[in-house]
Structures are given as C-alpha cells and as structure tokens.
Design an enzyme around this catalytic site. Structure first.
Site, mmCIF file in Angstrom:
data_model
loop_
_atom_site.group_PDB
_atom_site.id
_atom_site.type_symbol
_atom_site.label_atom_id
_atom_site.label_comp_id
_atom_site.label_asym_id
_atom_site.label_seq_id
_atom_site.Cartn_x
_atom_site.Cartn_y
_atom_site.Cartn_z
ATOM 1 N N HIS A 3 0.827 -1.475 0.066
ATOM 2 C CA HIS A 3 -0.095 0.033 0.019
ATOM 3 C C HIS A 3 0.878 1.344 -0.019
ATOM 4 C CE1 HIS A 3 -3.954 1.995 0.802
ATOM 5 N NE2 HIS A 3 -3.266 2.677 1.619
ATOM 6 N N HIS A 28 -10.661 2.489 -1.446
ATOM 7 C CA HIS A 28 -11.145 1.984 -0.045
ATOM 8 C C HIS A 28 -11.619 0.797 -0.173
ATOM 9 C CE1 HIS A 28 -11.048 4.194 4.270
ATOM 10 N NE2 HIS A 28 -9.766 3.797 3.963
#
Ligand SMILES: Nc1ncnc2c1ncn2[C@@H]1O[C@H](COP(=O)(O)OP(=O)(O)O)[C@@H](O)[C@H]1O
Ligand SMILES: [Mg+2]
Lengths: 83, 745, 235, 83
Positions: free
Chosen positions: B49, B95
């Site tokens: 990430h 998300h």
C-alpha cells in the site's frame, strides 16, 4: 456516577424511522413485531451526589438531550461500572 | 544508537507481512534488528500500500508530463493548469477492503481521505466522484453492501459540503466477495499557491492538528495489502469511524491558514497515520524529524508507542510550520474549535526519532523507510484460459425474437438502468457550481470567477478488461475522454485507480502490465498526462481475483461554460446523427452477458487515431454551437444510447424515428458496443457545417433519423413508447434494492 | 437596499452559496454573521442556511441553537424581524422554538437530493409575496432529516392558521404521496410562525437563483423579503 | 411481549456524535459530564413465548438493528405495558 438517558418519540407523534425499521424487520421475516419505535440511548459519567445529579440530568434532558415537542425522556443514575 | 525496547526476530517480521528477505534487508539497512515499534513502522512503510513495491516498475511507463502539468505523481494529488492562473488538483483512491468490512464507514472514510489529499495541496474541493463495483444481486451481501457504501459516500460528502456530481456503479459476480470503492476529489487552487508535503528548515516545529488519536485502524495499511481469508473477522476491530463534521472544520481551518505565510509543508495522516506522514514529509525534504508521542492528543488511555504510531484515526493533519508561526497556527485552529499541538521538529540527521516517556523508542533512517523497500519485477504470464475466453462464434447466437423486449430488458439490467437511486443520495448542489448534475455523460462544474467549467467522468468496463486487459484499459481511457468531450470539454488530465488481484500470481501481474500498457498507449494518443493515481492490489478472496479494474478519472476543461452540452434530446424535429462506425462486434457486450449469459469474445477494437478524430469533431461541433445534444455510445450499444437520449432528460421525454442501417447482424448494429461512436442531435440547418467538420477529420457521419413523437422507432424492428422505456429504466435499480428492504444499523 | 445577514455555524455548508446568490446573483447586500457573534451588524433580515451544523449530531439543529448568535436571532425574531431558515436553518428554527413542529429522519431512511415541485399555498406572506397563489415552483431539496412532524393539535393549529406556506406536489400540482420526498405530514415543505415573520422550509432557495445552474424559482423568496422590507417591515 | 433493545458504540470506537454532545453539554455549563456516548434505543411489541422471542431478538439485532462491526447491543424482554 453513571447515567443512562432514554429518549423516545412521544406517543402520537409520527416516527418514520420506526415505521421503516418495522417494515424492514417484516421483510426479513420477523413478522411478529409491531409498534417499533426508534429512540436514543445516551450514557455518560456524571460527577456529583445522587440528588444533585438527578436534578442536573433533568435539566440536560429538557435543554438539550430531548426535543420536548416530539420526544419523551427518562433516565437512570447508578454507580459507575454497574450495568 | 538503538531505539528502546526488545529486538524482534524474523518470525515477528513475517507476522507483520514482511518476507524473510525483506527483514534481512531491513536489518542490513539499519545495521541492527528493529524493536517492535520500529518493526511496526517499517512494515507499514514497506507494505504494498505505501511502497508500491510490485507496481512501481510498471507504472514508470505512464506519461505524466505535458504543458499543463503543474504537479505529477508523487505528491498528495496531481495538478494541472486550467489557465487564468488557476489549477485543478485531483486524485482518485481506493478504499476497497475497509468498505467490505464495514460498508458505511469504509466508504465514508475513503471519501474523507481523498478530500484531505486535495485540500492538503491548498485546493478547495469542489467536486467528488466515485466508482463502485459490487457482486451480483443474487449474492446475499450485495444489497447490504450497496446500501451501506452509497449511504457512506453520501453521508460523508454531504456533511462536508462537497457535491458528489458523478461516478459509476457496476455489478458483476466477480466482485461478490471483494467490492471496489474508489473515490475521487477535484479542487481548485491558485497555481502559485500549491502546497506540498516537503519538510524543510531544521528546527521548524511539527504540528499535529485535527482529531485525537485512538486505536482506530491499526494495521489498516498492511491489511489493505493482503488478501481476505477466514481471519478477516478478527481484523474487524480495526475499523475507523469518520467524523465529517471535523473534516469540514479542518478544511476551513487549513485553507485559512494557507492564506497566511505560516506553513512550510503539510500532509494528511492517511494510511499508517503519523508514521507515513512524518516519514514521507522528511524524505521529500531530505531532512530528519523528531516527534514526541507524549504530546500527541490522544482519545484513549494507555496507548503504546506502537499503537500511536500506526493508528489510522481520521481527520488528522501534520504540518511543518515556520519557526515562530506556532501561535498563528494555533489561533486559526482555535477559531475553528480544533486542537493543534506542537509534537516535534525538523532535524538535520535524516532520522525519524520518536520519543515516548522521555525515551527514544524509534530511531530509523528516513531514506530506507521511504524508498528502501525492494522494487519487484514480478513474473507475469498470460492466463492459460485467455485464448479460450476470447473465442466467440456469433453463428451460435440466435438473434432476438422480439427486439422491443430485448431493449426493455437491457434497460432494466443493473448495469444499464438509471443510477438515480444512487446519486439521489448525494448532495449535487452544494458549492453552487454544478451546471450538469449526475445523469449525463459527464458532470460539469463551473469555476467561479471565470467563464470556465470542468467536466468530469470516471469509467472502466471491467468485462472488457477481463477479456483483454490491454484493450479494456485503453477503452476506459478513451471512453472517459469521450464522456467529457460529449459535455463540450477538452480532456486535460487523468487520475487512475488500478484495482487488481494478487500481484504475486503471474496471471494477475500480466493483467496489470497489459492494463498499464493500454492506459499508456491511449493517453499518449490523446496527449493526456496521468498526474495522480492509486494502486490497489490483493483484491481477491480465497484465491479468486477480481476482474481487472483500472478505473480512469478524466478531467476536462470547458473554456466557455455556456457552450456545454448534455446527452438528452431537446427539441422535436432535430436530426439524429451518428459519428463513427458500427462494426459487427458483440464480444464482451452487456447484451451477450445479460440476455445470453455469455461473457466471452474480444472486446470492441479501438483505433486510437479514429477515436481522437471522432472526439475532435464532436468537441469542435459543440464549440461552434452546432449541436443540441451529444451522447457517448457505450454499454448496450446504439439502441440503449438512443433510448437514453429519449428518456434521461430532466424535462420531459422525446421520441425518435430512426432508420435501420444494418449491413451487419441487426442485433450487433443495435446492441453491439463498437467504440469511437457519438450520437448527436442538431437542427437540420447545422448539418452541412457538421458534415464539413467531420469530413475534415475523415470521420464517418450517418444521419439516422430525427427526434419525433413519443415512441422510439427503429426501422421495422423496434417500436416502443418512450414512457414505457422510461419506467423500466428509471425504476429498475430502486426495485432491485428494495427487494428485501434491508438497511443495516 | 436590503441588508441580509447569513449565519455561519460550524458545519454550515450552504452559507457561502447563500452569500454568493444574494450578492453576486441578486445584487443585494449580504452580511456574513459568525456563530460566535453577539450582535447582528445592523442587518434587516436573516437567513439561517443549510448544512450540517455541528454535524447534525444528536438531532439536526439541536446543537446550533445554543450558539451565541442565536440569542440575537431570537431577539430579532421576537421583535418582528424577518428570519428565513432553509433546510438545516429550518431545523434550527424548530429546535429553537421559533417555529412549531420538528423535522425528523426521512421516511425512506435515505438522504434525498433532487428537484422538487412546490405549491405556494399563500402569497400574502413576507416570504412569498412575489409568487402567485397556487404557483408551482421548482427547487432543489437535499436532506436526510426533512420529515415534518407535529402532534395532532399543533398540526391542526398550523393548518387552521394557514401557516403552511409551501407543500410538495407532483407535476400537476397535486399533493400526492409520490410527490412527498420525505414523509412530511400533509406534504408540508415550509411554514411560517403565527406572527408571519419567521419562515422555514426544507427546499433550497439559495440554490435556485441562477439560471445558469438550471433553476431560478428560489430567487422569488429573497425578492419577497426585499419587497416586504421596502414596504417597511415592522422590525 | 415488550422488547427493549439498546445499541451502543463499541468501546474504543470513535463516537463523533457523543463527542459533540459532550462538548455542547460543557458549553451549556454541564461540566461534570464525561464519556458521553450516543446509542439507539428501540422498543417494540413481539409476539411469541419468552425463549423464542429472545432468540428472535438476537437475530434481529445481528441482522438489522445493530452493526456488529462497530456497535454492541443488548436487549430486555418483559411483559407488555411494564416499564
Ligand atoms: N456511483 C455513482 N455516483 C454518482 N453518480 C453516478 C454513479 N454511478 C453513475 N452515476 C451517474 O449516472 C450516469 C450514468 O452513468 P454511466 O452509465 O456509468 O454513464 P456512462 O456510460 O456515460 O459513463 C452518469 O451521469 C454518472 O455520473
Ligand atoms: Mg461508464
């Protein structure tokens, strides 16, 4: 002390959210429910002795926590940590 | 000098998501074994990430420069010039995992996070978009997830006062256990007042502003980088809850502060919170940073350094202020009832040093943290079944018996039906700039103080991407560009959100590389820079990756807002014209998928030169005020596009009489999804000029018929009342959602 | 010229749009009022704008009514000053007791944003004198808690007094169920107080002033206030 | 039977509404309160015998009335009409 405040829609005042929740429960198969009413449940720690706290809570409810036009309230005061 | 606390071993590192080799690299880079807090810091910084370790090598191929580019990838968001001394700042971000675990809060905090990325740069957010993917409606969780996500997107954006003006939403079995929630924000800033997140000035104070830190989302960043498995349940307590009210105050306070000369650098605390924001700011500025955790405002008692460093509590920012400006910062935050605390300072030793209880608990060199993660050139291979997937023999597909019914069924499929059920939950008006609301090809928001407007669209057809990720990704780029062109805008910048499965699988890596190659080729052909973006990998459950989903957000510029255009017919008697050519292409179509249950074939081909020409013709025609409507032909093909022109307008509905022009199979002509086509309506007196414009670019132009009556008639094949088309199309999603009426919590 | 104050509470969202519409589109003087202000800077009318003041936490409008500026607003209203609350502003006026009834969660439990048709029930108010009676207007709505409720007595009184100023209607001007976006009793979209100087409605007049953005019927409400002031409102 | 359901934010989960309410109470002069948490209070009539009703209520809470990820719930079942 711990205080618990219950705020509920006044009898006779339309509670659309309660109605919608009841409908949703029915469509989920919970057909045995009716009179579903949605209210608020507020918990807090309050400092002070019991009688004082009771009077203060009543003030808080009237001034802020409940809207007297459409809502009723009641509360309980107990020792902290006791359910 | 070593950080306090016991050293950890390889086993602990593996539990934190590092490999044994990465752990060895870490120890080499810092010259010792880290302690637990340090391991926490390293593992998030080196997570997929934060580090982009699997994707970085591939992303280098994307074009990110151009005459308008003021800020390319690498900052909180990208920025392009829109003239008049102004810049558009924008970014799209995923998300996905948090939204699957808690749809409302996951989506809400996704929206909150992307808005912070934009106002961090000094830009006032003026428009949000979102791109959503869910499983099919026969999956038990789909309705729950859809209603939670849509309510969360709205709940946050509505409460912050940024309009949500567009987006996309698709349903496909491939997302049953792994939904996608991508959120986009665009803001406007004076081009010479763009703020960056580059710490500098040894001795300058580091301030923490916004909400207090709690134990929210600890491990979120590393969670976002791993597949779901049966332990997902246990990761639940990490869910963050958003507080949009605080975000609204934060926006106003930060923008007010930015008008003063008090800030050196500013960054929001996103994934991996305090850790990544301080490391990244220090790294960009080539400095060190020291923070004292005792000074961090905390919501809960007894938080360990590890927890404070990794908390993902929302609505927090880190600011490096000019020495001496602390009070000015505090005053402004005070005005907006927000906390601001000096928690550290910029140092010259290139280290992240963290104090707690007077002891140094972390002492790590910034460089290796920010850039030390290995860059993997992961192996890739075309999936063995790819060729089989692309095989499609049209002879085996019977043409429809009843074309009317085929069209009404298509209009009622979840992927084509009106999206009003979704966007009616979003405030589309706040800000007072929305010229074209959701419901047309692109949204249009004006730029106050100018005659200009921005047109916006997000697109990706992941079915095409599954069949051919190269062509599918190209299509996403050209379709989103075509959408903003149909609004009368020149496409000027791209932000992309690359949602894929596990990159350690060669087949997924192949999809990823092919998609990036497609984006690159399309962007180069249309001279479009990719100025920001986001990669979301490991989108899979129990070994099944999602269909490749490279979502493209397109930003277009309209020089004169009065010359914007919408998709619906506006006047009885106008001519209906098609730009572009229709081929016998049914592969990957909604028609095959929804009516024949077939997902195979090759997606429609794109000739980038033809595409560019079609777009130029359309744009010029709108700028010359020749046309009354322009609509991109997409899912469902020509018939669906025509129906949408008839029924999607806000003021009444109009019919059309269209001649059938099929030298190919009629169902391919009506429902095939050939690219590079735009449906236009115009007054007949403008036809000659439009022909000239098209001819100059060698673009095919066909007069299909005219706007007329209250039925849509296409040759002798199809004849339906528009009110019927409207009712099946407009009600379909709402009734699918209402089927069991469930709304949680 | 009219001097209209627009209050900004923490979490107000349409305040800037209201100021913009007033000054840039309608050309009247708009004065920003801050929630911590103790005075009203000499304004002759007040708009409480839409938004989510204090996040709409607890109940919409409940926390804003305790802002310092609200003391002045109440005083201004009680002495006959013209006050208009739009959306969240309407909710605040009800919470502050300046208007009867209350606004609760939409019956659908969903936030709703769309254009809504309204029917003007009275054009003899300070807020609708620029409309004709029975006129149909098109205004945006956007709210999650816009369902107007009151107990039976109050409702009867409001209706009896003609305090209902605008109702939600369909394209044909009928107060149908389908035209009711939030479950409001009697399709009520906006009401005035008995004295006629305090008005609240859920639809957003400020977002319907500028033709360039699609709708402009909202301007009529501001023009009405202007006309009323020109005639010499009691305040 | 009458059922009362209490839904509260899980410990440690941010409760922005509780936070804002506490702040408002403080500014109204009720400075003695802390840990204000806002929950929901749902009342309804349910048909069935006590053990059955208890099981059904648990289902309702898990499926609809509470969001297990961020909220806890408990409920009481009693004779109708008893407070
Ligand atoms: N999730 C969403 N949020 C907001 N608007 C949406 C969303 N999904 C779709 N829309 C809007 O609905 C309209 C139709 O969407 P779509 O079918 O994807 O358009 P197109 O095919 O032209 O890209 C567009 O105006 C789009 O912005
Ligand atoms: Mg699309």
């Amino acid at each position: 002390m711990q205080a618990k405040v219950y705020v509920t829609p006044k009898a006779g005042v339309l509670d659309p959210a309660g109605k919608a929740t009841q409908k949703a429960l029915h469509s989920l198969g919970f057909e045995e429910v009716r009179d579903v009413r949605l209210g608020r449940y507020i918990t807090m720690e309050v400092e002070g002795d019991p009688t004082e706290v009771t009077a203060r809570l009543d003030d808080m409810c009237r001034q802020l926590l409940a809207n007297g036009v459409i809502e009723d309230y009641r509360f309980e005061v107990g020792e902290t940590g006791v359910e | 000098m070593s950080g306090g606390g016991l050293e950890v071993d390889e086993k602990a590192a593996i539990e934190h998501g590092l490999t044994a080799e990465e752990f060895a690299d870490v120890c080499r880079a810092i010259g010792r074994k880290p302690n637990l807090a340090e391991l926490g810091v390293i593992s998030v910084m080196w997570s997929e990430h934060c580090s982009y370790k699997s994707s970085r090598a591939v992303l280098r191929d994307l074009p990110n420069d151009g005459p308008r580019v003021l800020q390319g990838p690498g900052e909180n968001a990208g920025a392009v010039s829109i003239g008049d001394g102004l810049a558009a700042v924008f970014k799209i971000e995923s998300h996905n995992h948090p939204s699957y675990i808690e749809p409302y809060q996951g989506a809400a905090t996704g929206v909150g996070g992307i808005m912070r990325d934009v106002f961090t740069m000094g830009a006032r957010p003026i428009a949000n978009l979102n791109s959503l993917r869910f499983g099919s409606f026969d999956h038990e969780r789909t309705r729950y997830l859809v209603s939670g996500v849509v309510a969360g997107v709205g709940g946050y954006g509505n409460c912050v006062g940024v309009p949500t003006v567009g987006g996309e939403i698709y349903f496909d079995r491939g997302y049953n256990e792994n939904i996608l929630v991508n959120a986009f924000t665009l803001g406007i800033v004076q081009a010479d007042r763009i703020f960056r997140a580059e710490a500098s000035g040894v001795g300058n104070p580091v301030l923490y502003v916004g909400s207090k830190t709690g134990r929210d989302g600890i491990h979120g960043a590393s969670m976002a980088s791993t597949e779901f498995d049966d332990e997902t349940e246990e990761k639940r307590p990490t869910v963050q809850v958003g507080d949009p009210f605080t975000e609204k105050l934060l926006i106003e306070a930060c923008l007010e502060l930015m008008e003063k000369d008090a800030i050196v650098a500013i960054q929001d605390m996103g994934a991996a919170g305090l850790t990544s924001s301080s490391v990244e700011m220090a790294d960009r500025g080539g400095v060190g940073i020291r923070i004292d955790l005792d000074k961090v405002p905390k919501r809960e008692e007894g938080m360990t350094p590890y927890e404070i460093l990794l908390s993902e509590s929302q609505e927090r920012m880190l600011i490096v202020a000019r020495a001496g400006a602390e009070q000015q910062v505090r005053d402004i935050f005070d005005k907006w009832d927000l906390d601001a605390a000096v928690i550290g300072e910029v140092t010259d030793d290139g280290f992240l040093r963290v104090l707690s209880g007077g002891e140094e608990v972390v002492a790590l060199p910034v460089g290796p943290l920010a850039n030390g993660a290995p860059i993997y050139e992961r192996p890739y291979a075309q999936p063995r079944k790819q060729a089989e997937l692309q095989r499609l023999s049209l002879q085996d597909i019977p043409p429809p018996g009843d074309y009317n019914r085929t069209l009404t069924r298509l209009l009622a499929t979840p992927n084509i039906a009106s999206r009003e059920w979704v966007f009616s939950q979003y405030d589309q008006f706040v800000g007072g700039n929305t010229v074209v609301r959701p419901g047309s090809d692109a949204a249009v928001v004006r730029v106050k103080g100018t005659n200009k407007a921005i047109a916006l669209s997000v697109d990706c057809n992941s079915r095409y991407c599954l069949l051919d990720p190269y062509v599918g990704a190209m299509t996403a780029v050209v379709e989103s560009a075509r959408n903003v062109v149909c609004a009368g805008a020149e496409p000027i910048g791209v932000s992309d959100c690359l949602n894929f499965g596990n990159p350690e699988k060669p087949e997924v890596m192949w999809q990823f590389r092919e998609a990036v190659r497609g984006i690159r080729d399309a962007c180069e052909a249309l001279a479009l820079p990719v100025v920001s973006g986001n990669v979301s990998l490991y989108n899979e459950t129990e070994g099944r990756p999602i269909p490749p989903t490279p979502t493209i957000a397109m930003v277009g510029l309209i020089e004169d807002v009065r010359l914007h255009c919408t998709q619906w017919f506006r006047n009885e008697g106008d001519l209906v014209v098609l730009l572009g050519r229709t081929r016998e292409e049914l592969g990957g179509s909604e028609y095959l998928a929804a009516l024949h249950g077939i997902v195979r074939g090759t997606p429609p081909w794109i000739d980038l030169g033809v595409e560019a020409a079609v777009q130029q013709v359309c744009l010029q025609a709108i700028r010359e005020d020749l046309v009354r409507s322009a609509h991109d032909v997409a899912e469902g093909g020509l018939a669906v596009a025509l129906a949408e022109c008839c029924i999607s307008g806000p003021e009444g509905r109009l019919g059309a009489e269209i001649e059938l022009e099929a030298s190919i199979r009629p169902d391919a002509w009506l429902f095939g999804e050939s690219q590079s086509r735009i449906l236009i309506s115009l007054q007949s007196r403008n036809l000659t000029r439009l022909r000239e414009v098209a001819a100059a670019k060698d673009t095919p132009l066909t007069v299909l018929g005219s706007v007329r009556g209250n039925r849509l008639r296409i040759g002798r094949l199809l004849d339906v009342e528009v009110s019927e088309l409207h009712s099946v199309w407009s009600g379909a999603l709402a009734s699918l959602m209402a089927e069991d009426g469930v709304e949680a919590g | 010229m009219m001097r209209c104050g627009v209050v900004t509470f923490p979490g107000s969202l349409d305040d800037a749009d209201t100021l913009y519409s007033l000054s840039e589109v309608l050309g009247v003087e708009a004065v920003p009022l801050w929630h911590k202000d103790r005075g009203l800077h000499g304004v002759d009318s007040i708009v409480l704008p839409g938004g989510f003041s204090y996040g709409d936490y607890l109940r919409s409008g409940a926390l804003a009514r305790f802002s310092p500026v609200m003391d002045s607003v109440v005083e201004f209203a009680n002495s006959g000053g013209l006050v208009m609350g739009l959306c969240n502003g309407f909710q605040i006026l009800c919470e502050a007791g300046l208007l009867p009834g209350a606004l609760v969660r939409n019956q659908s439990l969903l936030f709703v944003c769309r254009a809504a048709h309204l029917r003007v029930e009275r054009n003899d108010t300070a807020f609708t004198n620029s409309c004709s009676e029975g006129e149909r207007l098109l205004l945006p709505i956007k709210h999650g808690e816009g369902c107007f409720v009151a107990n039976a007595d109050t409702l009867e009184r409001i209706e009896g007094n003609g305090q209902v100023v605008v109702r939600y209607v369909d394209e044909n001007g009928e107060t149908t169920q389908a035209a009711n976006p939030n479950g409001s009793l009697n399709n009520i979209a906006g009401i005035v107080n008995e004295a006629g100087n305090v008005f609240g409605m859920m639809p957003h007049a400020e977002h319907a002033c500028d033709r360039a953005l699609g709708m402009d019927d909202g301007a009529k409400f501001f023009r009405s206030i202007e006309a009323q002031l020109a005639r010499g409102n009691a305040s």
